[in-house]
Design a protein around this motif. Structure first.
Motif, short mmCIF file in Angstrom:
data_model
loop_
_atom_site.label_atom_id
_atom_site.label_comp_id
_atom_site.label_asym_id
_atom_site.label_seq_id
_atom_site.Cartn_x
_atom_site.Cartn_y
_atom_site.Cartn_z
N GLU A 1 0.82 -1.21 0.00
CA GLU A 1 0.00 0.00 0.00
C GLU A 1 0.86 1.26 0.00
OE1 GLU A 1 -3.58 2.02 2.69
OE2 GLU A 1 -2.65 0.12 3.27
N ALA A 2 1.93 1.22 0.78
CA ALA A 2 2.83 2.37 0.81
C ALA A 2 3.49 2.58 -0.54
CB ALA A 2 3.88 2.18 1.90
N MET A 3 3.88 1.48 -1.20
CA MET A 3 4.50 1.59 -2.52
C MET A 3 3.50 2.14 -3.54
SD MET A 3 6.68 -1.97 -2.58
CE MET A 3 7.08 -1.78 -4.31
N THR A 4 2.24 1.67 -3.44
CA THR A 4 1.21 2.16 -4.38
C THR A 4 0.97 3.66 -4.19
OG1 THR A 4 0.15 -0.01 -4.33
CG2 THR A 4 -1.16 1.83 -5.15
N LYS A 5 0.87 4.08 -2.94
CA LYS A 5 0.69 5.51 -2.68
C LYS A 5 1.88 6.31 -3.18
CE LYS A 5 -2.32 5.07 1.37
NZ LYS A 5 -2.47 5.33 2.83
N SER A 6 3.05 5.79 -2.97
CA SER A 6 4.25 6.49 -3.44
C SER A 6 4.25 6.58 -4.96
CB SER A 6 5.50 5.77 -2.95
OG SER A 6 5.56 5.74 -1.54
N ARG A 7 3.83 5.46 -5.62
CA ARG A 7 3.77 5.49 -7.09
C ARG A 7 2.77 6.52 -7.58
NH1 ARG A 7 0.55 0.78 -9.61
NH2 ARG A 7 -1.02 2.16 -8.70
N ASP A 8 1.57 6.58 -6.97
CA ASP A 8 0.56 7.56 -7.39
C ASP A 8 1.04 8.99 -7.16
OD1 ASP A 8 -0.98 5.40 -8.05
OD2 ASP A 8 -2.18 5.46 -6.21
N LEU A 9 1.64 9.22 -6.02
CA LEU A 9 2.16 10.55 -5.74
C LEU A 9 3.25 10.93 -6.71
CD1 LEU A 9 2.29 10.41 -1.83
CD2 LEU A 9 0.68 11.70 -3.24
N ARG B 1 3.58 9.78 -9.79
CA ARG B 1 2.97 10.02 -11.11
C ARG B 1 2.32 11.41 -11.14
NH1 ARG B 1 -1.25 5.62 -12.67
NH2 ARG B 1 0.68 4.40 -12.78
N GLU B 2 1.57 11.75 -10.09
CA GLU B 2 0.93 13.07 -10.04
C GLU B 2 1.97 14.18 -10.05
OE1 GLU B 2 -2.16 15.54 -7.12
OE2 GLU B 2 -1.61 13.44 -6.71
N ALA B 3 3.04 14.00 -9.30
CA ALA B 3 4.09 15.02 -9.29
C ALA B 3 4.74 15.14 -10.66
CB ALA B 3 5.13 14.68 -8.23
N ALA B 4 4.93 14.01 -11.36
CA ALA B 4 5.53 14.05 -12.69
C ALA B 4 4.62 14.78 -13.68
CB ALA B 4 5.83 12.64 -13.17
N GLU B 5 3.30 14.52 -13.61
CA GLU B 5 2.37 15.20 -14.51
C GLU B 5 2.38 16.72 -14.27
OE1 GLU B 5 -1.31 13.32 -13.80
OE2 GLU B 5 -0.82 11.50 -14.93
N ARG B 6 2.36 17.10 -13.01
CA ARG B 6 2.41 18.54 -12.70
C ARG B 6 3.71 19.16 -13.16
NH1 ARG B 6 -0.10 18.79 -6.55
NH2 ARG B 6 -2.24 18.12 -7.10
N ALA B 7 4.77 18.44 -13.04
CA ALA B 7 6.06 18.96 -13.49
C ALA B 7 6.06 19.14 -15.00
CB ALA B 7 7.18 18.03 -13.04
N ASN B 8 5.47 18.16 -15.73
CA ASN B 8 5.41 18.29 -17.20
C ASN B 8 4.54 19.47 -17.62
OD1 ASN B 8 7.08 16.09 -17.66
ND2 ASN B 8 5.37 14.62 -17.63
N GLU B 9 3.40 19.65 -16.93
CA GLU B 9 2.55 20.80 -17.25
C GLU B 9 3.27 22.12 -16.98
OE1 GLU B 9 -0.87 20.28 -14.89
OE2 GLU B 9 -1.64 18.53 -16.01
N ALA B 10 3.94 22.19 -15.88
CA ALA B 10 4.68 23.42 -15.58
C ALA B 10 5.78 23.67 -16.59
CB ALA B 10 5.27 23.32 -14.17
N LEU B 11 6.44 22.60 -17.04
CA LEU B 11 7.50 22.75 -18.03
C LEU B 11 6.94 23.22 -19.37
CD1 LEU B 11 10.48 22.40 -18.74
CD2 LEU B 11 10.00 19.99 -19.27
N ALA B 12 5.78 22.67 -19.78
CA ALA B 12 5.17 23.10 -21.05
C ALA B 12 4.75 24.57 -20.98
CB ALA B 12 3.96 22.22 -21.36
N ALA B 13 4.16 24.97 -19.86
CA ALA B 13 3.77 26.37 -19.71
C ALA B 13 4.98 27.29 -19.73
CB ALA B 13 2.98 26.54 -18.41
#
Length: 411
Positions: free
Chosen positions: A309-317, A319-331
């Motif tokens: 469960e901890a690994m799954t939460k870490s993976r989701d977090l 992934r979400e952080a990576a998506e936000r980073a990509n959006e910020a980089l595109a902007a």
């Protein structure tokens, strides 16, 4: 010498510890034979010899039994080689309740009460009841050496030992056979295999107290004292553990038994190296019941589920952080591109407002001065009169040619 107890934690009240040496060559066989016999007689529930790991320096034996009808005791005995011969053993037992000194000694659940069988018909029976390091007997009297130097060495080595209880008894006069009975069989079962009894002859009192002076204790004449060990138990009072008179006439030394029992029952610091022994008993235990195995498996499943469960939460977090980073980089890239390409009007304004070199400024200034000078000369009165005269003359000439009469003269 310091007797502070702050250096080591206190021995848990549920734990029983002992250490000794087997002086024979067949220690493992003696243990196996006695454990099988005890299980057949129902004294212990079960025993086990865990598989020996590669590079292990000790041989381990485990046993389980009940005391007081319902309290489970788990015990672990480890055998290791020593350089000067024999096998050193360390025994740790832990009960589900606070240890009662009237319970059977864990030593008797591994070693036989009597002497070992001889290794061969020509050799005497070996014994497991020797103190570790010194080789003194745990269940018999140990007369102090006649030489003062050796006597001091024995006592100075015994005084810091906290694995066993060292008792020094002074003989006021040389006792008979009944007075040479050891103290061990008279003690509670939970104490008798952890006591080393030293006997001082009548003339050795001064040498004994000289050797013990640095440890803050002394033996009364014709009495006894329980050595505190180093570090000493919390609140150790040498007066409470010294006996004024011990009658070595075969009678029961009640006062001395009481002093030894009180000392053994008092909270004591863990002996040196006992923390590792206790950790091995608790964390490297193999002799499990079916219920304990199921409980351990459930605990492992729960632990793995929590980890997953901890690994799954870490993976989701992540992934979400990576998506936000990509959006910020595109902007950021879009804003950077817009800032580097200005609009056409802005380009024209920029061209008009481009910086001019000093040479261009000087040229433009001279051209303005030149044009301004011509304009001033054309605007003077003389220049204006000459122009008007030329215009009148041309007009008169044209009139004469057309009419044949002279035109009017200019004023």
């Amino acid at each position: 010498m310091s007797t502070s107890t702050t250096d080591r934690p206190t021995t848990p009240p549920t734990v029983w510890l002992a250490r000794g040496r087997h002086v024979g060559t067949a220690a493992e066989e003696v243990l196996r034979r006695n454990l099988r016999d005890l299980k057949e007689r129902g004294v212990i529930h079960d025993h086990m010899e865990p598989p020996e790991t590669e590079g292990a320096r000790e041989r381990v034996f485990e046993a389980r039994w009940l005391v007081a009808g319902e309290v489970t005791v788990r015990a672990r005995l480890a055998l290791s080689d020593v350089s000067d011969g024999g096998r050193e053993w360390v025994l740790a037992a832990e009960a589900e309740a606070a240890w009662d000194l009237q319970w059977p000694s864990p030593v008797t659940m591994f070693w036989p009460e009597g002497p070992d069988a001889p290794d061969s018909p020509d050799t005497p029976a070996a014994g497991w009841d020797r103190a570790s390091g010194s080789g003194l007997r745990l269940r018999d009297i140990n007369p102090l050496p006649a030489d003062d130097k050796d006597l001091r060495r024995v006592l100075r080595n015994a005084a810091p030992d906290t694995w066993t209880v060292h008792v020094v008894v002074h003989e006021a006069m040389t006792p008979d056979e009944s007075g040479r009975r050891p103290l061990s069989p008279l003690l509670p079962p939970g104490v008798r295999h952890r006591v080393v009894e030293h006997r001082a002859a009548p003339h050795q009192l001064r040498a004994v107290n000289w050797a013990l002076r640095e440890f803050g204790v002394e033996v009364p004449r014709g009495g006894a004292v329980v050595l505190p060990g180093i570090p000493a138990p919390e609140g150790y009072d040498r007066g409470r553990f010294a006996v004024r008179s011990v009658f070595l006439d075969g009678s029961r030394p009640t006062e001395l038994i009481d002093a030894v029992t009180r000392f053994a029952r008092a909270p004591r610091p863990l002996p040196k190296g006992a923390d590792e022994v206790l950790t091995a008993l608790r964390e490297d235990w193999h002799l499990l019941t079916l219920e304990e195995e199921l409980e351990r498996e459930r605990a492992l499943v729960a632990m793995y589920a929590e980890a997953l469960e901890a690994m799954t939460k870490s993976r989701d977090l992540y992934r979400e952080a990576a998506e936000r980073a990509n959006e910020a980089l595109a902007a950021y890239r879009e804003s950077a591109a817009a800032a580097s390409l200005p609009a056409p009007r802005e380009q024209e304004r920029n061209q008009d407002t481009q910086p001019v070199s000093p040479f261009q400024q000087l040229t433009r200034t001279l051209e303005r001065l030149k044009g301004g000078g011509k304009a001033k000369r054309a605007a003077t009165p003389e220049a204006r009169t000459d122009t008007e005269d030329r215009a009148n003359t041309e007009a008169r000439t044209e009139t004469e040619d057309r009419t044949g009469t002279p035109g009017p003269e200019a004023p």
